[in-house]
Design a protein around this motif. Sequence first.
Motif, PDB file in Angstrom:
ATOM      1  N   VAL A  35       2.342  -2.789   6.754  1.00 52.87           N
ATOM      2  CA  VAL A  35       2.236  -1.408   6.297  1.00 52.87           C
ATOM      3  C   VAL A  35       3.488  -0.605   6.639  1.00 52.87           C
ATOM      4  O   VAL A  35       3.970  -0.647   7.775  1.00 52.87           O
ATOM      5  CB  VAL A  35       0.994  -0.740   6.915  1.00 52.87           C
ATOM      6  N   ALA A  36       4.002   0.116   5.656  1.00 54.26           N
ATOM      7  CA  ALA A  36       5.131   1.023   5.879  1.00 54.26           C
ATOM      8  C   ALA A  36       4.578   2.379   6.283  1.00 54.26           C
ATOM      9  O   ALA A  36       4.191   3.186   5.434  1.00 54.26           O
ATOM     10  CB  ALA A  36       5.979   1.137   4.612  1.00 54.26           C
ATOM     11  N   GLY A  37       4.500   2.619   7.571  1.00 58.52           N
ATOM     12  CA  GLY A  37       3.933   3.862   8.063  1.00 58.52           C
ATOM     13  C   GLY A  37       2.961   3.613   9.185  1.00 58.52           C
ATOM     14  O   GLY A  37       2.803   2.475   9.663  1.00 58.52           O
ATOM     15  N   CYS A  39      -0.754   3.515  10.931  1.00 58.66           N
ATOM     16  CA  CYS A  39      -2.175   3.305  10.683  1.00 58.66           C
ATOM     17  C   CYS A  39      -2.967   3.712  11.914  1.00 58.66           C
ATOM     18  O   CYS A  39      -2.547   3.448  13.049  1.00 58.66           O
ATOM     19  CB  CYS A  39      -2.474   1.841  10.370  1.00 58.66           C
ATOM     20  N   ASP A  75       2.260   1.668  14.548  1.00 60.32           N
ATOM     21  CA  ASP A  75       3.421   1.872  13.676  1.00 60.32           C
ATOM     22  C   ASP A  75       4.266   0.616  13.776  1.00 60.32           C
ATOM     23  O   ASP A  75       4.938   0.376  14.782  1.00 60.32           O
ATOM     24  CB  ASP A  75       4.218   3.099  14.111  1.00 60.32           C
ATOM     25  N   SER A  77       6.755  -0.291  11.794  1.00 57.28           N
ATOM     26  CA  SER A  77       8.051  -0.198  11.115  1.00 57.28           C
ATOM     27  C   SER A  77       9.197  -0.712  11.974  1.00 57.28           C
ATOM     28  O   SER A  77      10.226  -1.130  11.448  1.00 57.28           O
ATOM     29  CB  SER A  77       8.318   1.249  10.704  1.00 57.28           C
ATOM     30  N   ALA A 202      -4.706   0.955   1.697  1.00 57.13           N
ATOM     31  CA  ALA A 202      -3.251   1.038   1.908  1.00 57.13           C
ATOM     32  C   ALA A 202      -2.467   0.834   0.618  1.00 57.13           C
ATOM     33  O   ALA A 202      -1.233   0.894   0.630  1.00 57.13           O
ATOM     34  CB  ALA A 202      -2.819  -0.001   2.938  1.00 57.13           C
ATOM     35  N   GLY A 203      -3.166   0.570  -0.495  1.00 60.76           N
ATOM     36  CA  GLY A 203      -2.484   0.421  -1.772  1.00 60.76           C
ATOM     37  C   GLY A 203      -2.547  -0.953  -2.391  1.00 60.76           C
ATOM     38  O   GLY A 203      -1.983  -1.186  -3.470  1.00 60.76           O
ATOM     39  N   THR A 221       4.714  -2.565  -1.662  1.00 62.22           N
ATOM     40  CA  THR A 221       4.589  -1.861  -0.385  1.00 62.22           C
ATOM     41  C   THR A 221       3.149  -1.445  -0.135  1.00 62.22           C
ATOM     42  O   THR A 221       2.345  -1.316  -1.064  1.00 62.22           O
ATOM     43  CB  THR A 221       5.457  -0.576  -0.351  1.00 62.22           C
ATOM     44  N   HIS A 223       0.985   1.556   2.321  1.00 65.31           N
ATOM     45  CA  HIS A 223       1.221   2.808   3.036  1.00 65.31           C
ATOM     46  C   HIS A 223       0.213   2.994   4.173  1.00 65.31           C
ATOM     47  O   HIS A 223      -0.903   2.474   4.140  1.00 65.31           O
ATOM     48  CB  HIS A 223       1.158   4.008   2.085  1.00 65.31           C
ATOM     49  N   GLY A 224       0.604   3.772   5.167  1.00 61.82           N
ATOM     50  CA  GLY A 224      -0.242   4.036   6.311  1.00 61.82           C
ATOM     51  C   GLY A 224      -1.451   4.890   5.969  1.00 61.82           C
ATOM     52  O   GLY A 224      -1.430   5.670   5.008  1.00 61.82           O
ATOM     53  N   HIS A 225      -2.505   4.759   6.751  1.00 62.58           N
ATOM     54  CA  HIS A 225      -3.734   5.530   6.524  1.00 62.58           C
ATOM     55  C   HIS A 225      -4.647   5.343   7.733  1.00 62.58           C
ATOM     56  O   HIS A 225      -4.347   4.580   8.656  1.00 62.58           O
ATOM     57  CB  HIS A 225      -4.441   5.074   5.252  1.00 62.58           C
TER      58      HIS A 225
END
Length: 420
Positions: A35-37, A39, A75, A77, A202-203, A221, A223-225
């Motif tokens: 994940v980019a971001g 969670c 995180d 990243s 997350a997408g 990608t 995303h964070g959540h």
Amino acid sequence: MDILRIQGGVPIHGETRVYGAKNAALPILAATVMVAGTCVIEDVPELEDVRVMMQILEQLGARVRWSGPGAVEVDASSIGSTNVPADLMQRMRSSIFLMGPLLARFGEVTISKPGGCVIGQRPIDYHLHGMRQLGAKIDEQHGYIKCTARRLHGTSITLDFPSVGATENLMMAATLADGVTTIENAAREPEVEDLAQFLMAAGASIEGAGSDTVTIRGCSTLHGHSYCIVPDRIVTGTLMVAAAATRGEVTILGARPSHLGAIIQKLRDTGVRVDVQRDIITVKCEAPPRAVDFRTAPFPGFPTDLQAPFMALLTKSTGTGVIHESVFEARFKHVDELKRMGADVAVDMRTAVVRGVSSLSGARVTASDLRGGAALLVAALMADGTTEVDGVHHIDRGYQSIEQQLSTLGARIERVVIES
């Protein structure tokens, strides 16, 4: 060294709330690698296995912290390593879940063969075969496994057995692969569906999770959540069995009855009353349960993780019950310890014959694996006298402060630290 000391023969009563599932939390924590971001995973149980997974993520370079009661913030990243620490992998089998996410994100991962409870052969061949089909090159040397792939590519994978771990690992890897991946004969366990729900939030594009065919359309990608994991069906089932075993009455809040159909039916077959209202389960038992037969099976069948606790219940049933363990061939290690307490159990290969006895006696027993340890707790709660359970570290891997939860229900149980 800790032991649990239980004064048995006391029916448990009252209300308790079940926490999030360990077997959902671990793969979801591993999935945060992709994940980019940031969670935030909520309702995470504070267990040894969870702490080990958090340590692994930290050593890989992620920022990980408890952000509140039952909430873990990740995180990933800043991850800079793809070498999963061997010492931590040996402590927890579920560390294998990092293979798919690290390979998908970085194109490489190095792991050692994982540890965990010794309950029979649990090879990672299904994981490795699936990764090869996705395009990974795998090199195994001296107990280490290195996987590399410039890019993973969607494909059709059919599992020889509906392995939960392999389904989850391949689903995670396929999430960032090019193209479409289909997993046939996939595991249907609720924890697989929960992982898919986390990834979709997350997408990710995933269809069919919870069925035997899962389709994943790769994306670039995630995303964070924030995400709240499902309640632990094995902890719920263990509490249900404990209530029945002690002839008590317990109401479990925050449960997911749809995940517990097999255990609810078998308890009712023994004569135990089980009432279900949305996310509340009440178990009441007034008379000795009747013996029943059952066979463990992948979901929605009777869960192998509840075989041992249910066996403990049957040791004081009326009649004779037959249990066939079809998932793991070495999951009867708790039998000798139950026999030390007076149980009448005979094992032949993968079949156990349980003849109900009128009483069990307290003894000093040792847990050799997680769910076998839970069986000893159930037996101790209904035994005459005092039982001391050693090997508590196994129990702590799957049950959060079990002595406190049972104490609130009236059980006479305490954790005792023995000086070495």
